[in-house]
Design a protein around this motif. Structure first.
Motif, PDB file in Angstrom:
ATOM      1  N   ASN A 109       8.343   8.016   6.269  1.00 10.26           N
ATOM      2  CA  ASN A 109       7.912   9.409   6.205  1.00 10.26           C
ATOM      3  C   ASN A 109       9.028  10.387   6.568  1.00 10.26           C
ATOM      4  O   ASN A 109       9.184  11.432   5.928  1.00 10.26           O
ATOM      5  CB  ASN A 109       6.713   9.636   7.124  1.00 10.26           C
ATOM      6  CG  ASN A 109       6.150  11.039   7.013  1.00 10.26           C
ATOM      7  OD1 ASN A 109       5.778  11.475   5.928  1.00 10.26           O
ATOM      8  ND2 ASN A 109       6.113  11.755   8.124  1.00 10.26           N
ATOM      9  N   SER A 119       0.837  -1.193   0.000  1.00  8.80           N
ATOM     10  CA  SER A 119       0.000   0.000   0.000  1.00  8.80           C
ATOM     11  C   SER A 119       0.874   1.245   0.000  1.00  8.80           C
ATOM     12  O   SER A 119       1.764   1.388   0.841  1.00  8.80           O
ATOM     13  CB  SER A 119      -0.894  -0.012   1.249  1.00  8.80           C
ATOM     14  OG  SER A 119      -1.325   1.283   1.579  1.00  8.80           O
ATOM     15  N   SER A 120       0.633   2.144  -0.937  1.00  7.64           N
ATOM     16  CA  SER A 120       1.424   3.371  -1.015  1.00  7.64           C
ATOM     17  C   SER A 120       1.336   4.162   0.283  1.00  7.64           C
ATOM     18  O   SER A 120       2.344   4.680   0.781  1.00  7.64           O
ATOM     19  CB  SER A 120       0.941   4.230  -2.183  1.00  7.64           C
ATOM     20  OG  SER A 120       1.694   5.412  -2.282  1.00  7.64           O
ATOM     21  N   TYR A 121       0.134   4.230   0.859  1.00  6.98           N
ATOM     22  CA  TYR A 121      -0.059   4.975   2.110  1.00  6.98           C
ATOM     23  C   TYR A 121       0.801   4.403   3.226  1.00  6.98           C
ATOM     24  O   TYR A 121       1.535   5.118   3.911  1.00  6.98           O
ATOM     25  CB  TYR A 121      -1.532   4.938   2.515  1.00  6.98           C
ATOM     26  CG  TYR A 121      -1.782   5.304   3.966  1.00  6.98           C
ATOM     27  CD1 TYR A 121      -1.682   6.620   4.398  1.00  6.98           C
ATOM     28  CD2 TYR A 121      -2.077   4.316   4.903  1.00  6.98           C
ATOM     29  CE1 TYR A 121      -1.888   6.952   5.725  1.00  6.98           C
ATOM     30  CE2 TYR A 121      -2.295   4.638   6.232  1.00  6.98           C
ATOM     31  CZ  TYR A 121      -2.196   5.967   6.647  1.00  6.98           C
ATOM     32  OH  TYR A 121      -2.387   6.280   7.965  1.00  6.98           O
TER      33      TYR A 121
END
Length: 220
Positions: A130, A121-123
Motif C-alpha cells: 500500500n 487476493s487483490s485486496y
C-alpha cells in the motif's frame, strides 16, 4: 541510452515483500489473541495450513482462517483475524529495505514505468504494498486469484512494444514468460534464506540477483 519505453513488472511475495516474516508476525499476533497456550503447535499448524493451501494455488485468507478455526478453538472473531493480516505495522516491518528506494529511483526515470505481476487476493496483495502503490501505474497492476502462469499469454498480449523486464522469485513463472515471448528479460531474485531454485528444462533466467539494488546496473 535507449529511448525505447521500458516496463518493469515486479512480483510481490519474496520480491518486494518478506512474506515469511509477515506470516510469522501475523501468526504470533493471532496466537496472542487466541487464548491458546501451546505456541509451538499453533505456529506449526499455521505453517502447515499455509503450505497446503499454496500447493493447491494462491493463498486465500478466508480458507486459511476457516482451516485454522477447524483445528483450534480460538477466542476471537474471524473478522479480527482478517484485520491482523492487513495491519499496517506488521506490513511495514515486512517490506524489504531495498524496495522503496529502488522503486522510487526507477519511477523518476524517463520512459520507464513500473507494474505488478502477482498471484493472490487483490485486496491482500495491494495491502502489502500500500505504501508503494503510488509508484506503479494502475494499468500495469496485474493481480490474479488463480495462477500467474495461466495469465501469462493474456498479460503479454498487452506488451508487444518496448522493453519488458520481469522480476520474480519463481523459476517456473520466468520460464513460462520467456517461452511465450523471448524478448522478455527475466530476472530471478533469490533473497537471503530462500531456497535456490534449480533451472528447469535447461532454462536459465537472463539475470539472477539477491537484492533489488542490482537492478540499477541491469536496467539502464
Amino acid at each position: 541510452m535507449s529511448d525505447q519505453k521500458k516496463l518493469i513488472l515486479f512480483d510481490i511475495d519474496h520480491t518486494l515483500f518478506n512474506t515469511r516474516l509477515y506470516q510469522s508476525l501475523c501468526y504470533l499476533k493471532i496466537f496472542e489473541l487466541s487464548g491458546l497456550h501451546d505456541s509451538e503447535s499453533f505456529l506449526k499448524a499455521c505453517d502447515e495450513i499455509y503450505k497446503e493451501l499454496r500447493r493447491n494455488g494462491p493463498f486465500t485468507l478466508t480458507q486459511f482462517i476457516d482451516r485454522l478455526f477447524g483445528q483450534f478453538t480460538i477466542s476471537v472473531d474471524k473478522k479480527e483475524i482478517e484485520k491482523i493480516f492487513a495491519d499496517e505495522n506488521i506490513i511495514e516491518q515486512a517490506l524489504y529495505d531495498d524496495a522503496e528506494k529502488v522503486l522510487q529511483l526507477f519511477s523518476t526515470k524517463e520512459n520507464t514505468q513500473l507494474g505488478i505481476f502477482s498471484a493472490g487476493s487483490s485486496y491482500l496483495q495491494k495491502a502489502k504494498i500500500n505504501s508503494l502503490l503510488h509508484l506503479f501505474q494502475e494499468e500495469h497492476i496485474h493481480i490474479n486469484d488463480v495462477d500467474k502462469i495461466d495469465d501469462i499469454p493474456k498479460l503479454l498480449e498487452q506488451y508487444q512494444e518496448g522493453e519488458i523486464y520481469v522480476v520474480d522469485d519463481l523459476m517456473n513463472v520466468l520460464y513460462s514468460l520467456k517461452s511465450s515471448i523471448n524478448s522478455v528479460t527475466t530476472i530471478l531474485i533469490e533473497r537471503a534464506g530462500e531456497t535456490k531454485r534449480e533451472p528447469m528444462n535447461d532454462f536459465t533466467p537472463d539475470y539472477t540477483i539477491v537484492s533489488l539494488n542490482e537492478l540499477v546496473t541491469i536496467i539502464k
